[in-house]
Design an enzyme around this catalytic site. Sequence first.
Site, PDB file in Angstrom:
ATOM      1  N   LEU A 395     -13.882 -42.397  72.996  1.00 28.25           N
ATOM      2  CA  LEU A 395     -12.978 -42.981  71.816  1.00 28.25           C
ATOM      3  C   LEU A 395     -13.782 -43.768  70.813  1.00 28.25           C
ATOM      4  CD1 LEU A 395      -9.787 -45.126  72.936  1.00 28.25           C
ATOM      5  CD2 LEU A 395     -11.060 -45.429  70.633  1.00 28.25           C
ATOM      6  N   GLU A 397     -14.242 -42.612  66.782  1.00 30.51           N
ATOM      7  CA  GLU A 397     -13.959 -41.821  65.739  1.00 30.51           C
ATOM      8  C   GLU A 397     -15.193 -41.566  64.776  1.00 30.51           C
ATOM      9  OE1 GLU A 397      -9.987 -43.074  67.292  1.00 30.51           O
ATOM     10  OE2 GLU A 397     -11.769 -44.159  66.404  1.00 30.51           O
ATOM     11  N   GLN A 419      -6.507 -38.558  66.828  1.00 31.24           N
ATOM     12  CA  GLN A 419      -5.275 -38.424  67.788  1.00 31.24           C
ATOM     13  C   GLN A 419      -3.968 -38.792  67.161  1.00 31.24           C
ATOM     14  OE1 GLN A 419      -4.689 -41.487  71.387  1.00 31.24           O
ATOM     15  NE2 GLN A 419      -5.639 -39.772  72.373  1.00 31.24           N
ATOM     16  N   PHE A 420      -4.152 -39.709  66.208  1.00 31.97           N
ATOM     17  CA  PHE A 420      -3.201 -39.875  65.239  1.00 31.97           C
ATOM     18  C   PHE A 420      -3.924 -40.042  63.802  1.00 31.97           C
ATOM     19  CE2 PHE A 420      -0.852 -41.260  68.847  1.00 31.97           C
ATOM     20  CZ  PHE A 420       0.578 -40.749  68.991  1.00 31.97           C
ATOM     21  N   ALA A 421      -3.411 -39.763  62.698  1.00 34.81           N
ATOM     22  CA  ALA A 421      -3.975 -39.938  61.452  1.00 34.81           C
ATOM     23  C   ALA A 421      -4.462 -41.022  61.050  1.00 34.81           C
ATOM     24  CB  ALA A 421      -2.977 -39.334  60.330  1.00 34.81           C
ATOM     25  N   ASP A 422      -3.647 -41.946  61.743  1.00 35.42           N
ATOM     26  CA  ASP A 422      -4.037 -43.493  61.224  1.00 35.42           C
ATOM     27  C   ASP A 422      -5.224 -43.937  61.890  1.00 35.42           C
ATOM     28  OD1 ASP A 422      -0.572 -44.736  61.556  1.00 35.42           O
ATOM     29  OD2 ASP A 422      -1.233 -42.674  62.441  1.00 35.42           O
ATOM     30  N   PHE A 423      -5.739 -43.283  62.967  1.00 35.74           N
ATOM     31  CA  PHE A 423      -6.938 -43.718  63.646  1.00 35.74           C
ATOM     32  C   PHE A 423      -8.523 -43.337  62.686  1.00 35.74           C
ATOM     33  CE2 PHE A 423      -4.526 -43.534  68.007  1.00 35.74           C
ATOM     34  CZ  PHE A 423      -3.879 -44.540  67.637  1.00 35.74           C
ATOM     35  N   HIS A 464       1.157 -45.485  63.888  1.00 35.40           N
ATOM     36  CA  HIS A 464       0.966 -44.166  64.343  1.00 35.40           C
ATOM     37  C   HIS A 464       1.870 -43.349  63.442  1.00 35.40           C
ATOM     38  CE1 HIS A 464       0.096 -46.313  68.117  1.00 35.40           C
ATOM     39  NE2 HIS A 464      -0.537 -45.223  68.549  1.00 35.40           N
TER      40      HIS A 464
END
Length: 658
Positions: A395, A397, A419-423, A464
């Site tokens: 984990l 990015e 996993q989500f664009a936010d991350f 999210h």
Amino acid sequence: MIFDRKNLDDNALIAIYKKLLYPRVVEEKMLILLRQGRIGKWFSGIGQEAIAVGAALAMHPDEYILPMHRNLGVFTTRGVPFNRLMGQWTGKASGFTKGRDRSFHFGTQEHKIIGMISHLGPQMALADGIALADVLSKNKKATLVFTGEGGTSEGDFHEAVNIAAVWNLPVIFLIENNAYALSTPTHEQYRAKKLVDKAIGYGIEGRQLNGNNILEMYYAISEIAHSIRQRPRPVLVECKTFRIRGHEEASGTKYVPPELIAEWQDRDPVRSFENYLISQGALRPEWIPFLRDEILKEIDPVIDKVLMEKDIRPNVFTELGDVYKPFTRPSFKLSPKSQVIRYIDALRDGLLLSMERYPNLVLMGQDIAEYGGVFKVTENFHEFFGKERVRNTPLCESGVIGAAMGLSLNGYKAVVEMQFADFVSSGFTQVVNNLAKTHYRWGQNVDVVIRMPTGAGTAGGPFHSQSNEAWFTKTPGLKVVYPAFPADAKGLMMSAIADPNPVMYFEHKYLYRNLTGEVPDGEIFVEIGKARVVKKGTQATIIAYGYAVHWALEYLSNHPELSIEIIDLRSLQPWDCATVMASVKKTNRALVLHEDTLTSGFGAEVAATISEKCFKELAAPVMRCASLDTPVPMDKGLESQFLGKSRLEKVMQQLLAY
């Protein structure tokens, strides 16, 4: 300082000495030029040459080294032509970056050197990707990456070392511990007694070396590199040294106790090795000025010639043309057969066909192998292509995006799933500073696609559900696509992977299983930068992308009496200005619609361009309809109010009634 020559004869010792002396003489010359105002900035490595030279000598010529701004010895030992180095330092066209960057902020594939950027930590993850490419290709090679003691405080250091440890990558992480990060001493930088002790926490080997001892550096790095070529794994190396001069010349050294400088001057790597060679009878004292003079005779004419080179003549077309590597869509034969499938299945199909087309393509992301990713886009992929090419990642990015770029540097392609664009915010520096700027800086392609599951409508809340495409549309060097239909999802995916430039690929989560469409069988490549007229009309034009295209279509289904043209941009960077302008000039009214927040959303760029280019044809002001300028709320009612769809009816009435 104790030197051990082992089996080196006098000629070999002298050869090493010449390699060590060369960057010292060059640096001394640069300091003179700096005082004369003939060059700009300079980051001095005087007192640290043994690390760069010893380590570079230990690596094979075809193995990558990722140095920093105080490692001139890496470049000279690797035989980078001095005229090109001088051109780089003076911002001439003969340099590696055509005046676009300075110092050692460049790479050269010819010499297998990947230079740093000013953000010190990100380059370490690039070394992971380079090493991973060698492992996948079954090349028995090592990769060497430099950082400083200050850089070990950055999260990028942890992410890179952790990835290398988990994946058993043959990377030597070399820390130049020179006591100060600019003016910050080590006791304000970390609490560990020795930085090499950090290796324990990652379950890897660590070595501490005397960074001023050229023979110790050479033998230790040679031994480590040989070992990890045979049994791939990372090793952390701490090299104790000292920065005799300032961080850069303008900063000075007033913050350093004078007695500390004097102590380390006595351990000067060049002078210490000279004394050793004299004691061994390999070097005579009277040879030293002669050897120095030989270097000056080599570099002085080059310096004069480069300084006389003409300044770069600015050319707008050249500058814009070098932001992206030129790309032509692969030729393909459109299949006459098609089937109605879901948006998510079209994505899967595009990825599957690309994995078959490109054996050097690697997919990476959290939980994407056995689990198939949180949205199951890559479900069962590992059974077809193996976990070497469908890789679960830790984990982290930033580290994963950097590793993806490293793969590209060493001949691979990579797709990274957020996993989500936010991350993606956790990997922001890698995206906007490394991926985006590399081709413009030194002509290196970056074959990386970052998949961005995006958007609201699923009660995901502030972390999210963001539509964060505008973070990237303003960053030159990135391409940004955002398909609204299954066929485009497949075709843009295949084009993004084929493209040698970094692509941010936005895919709306709500559409995954709620939208179906007819999709051609086999390969399809949709042109990046080309919009599509979804519905023709005469009264007004709605310009949209992503889920907002379906808001527009729903609005028209509720108003069959209206003749509204709908344009799906599909690509946001580059975007199809010509198609939009042609439509607006025909309908004379324009509404820009998107899911992102209103202020500074990408629609503002489209609206401004329409106002500039179509002012005389407009019968009404260009209007925008977007989401509220708040974070995305979780509650369904609040989320519905937040989304621009809730205001579309009202805004369209205002536009048509104007």
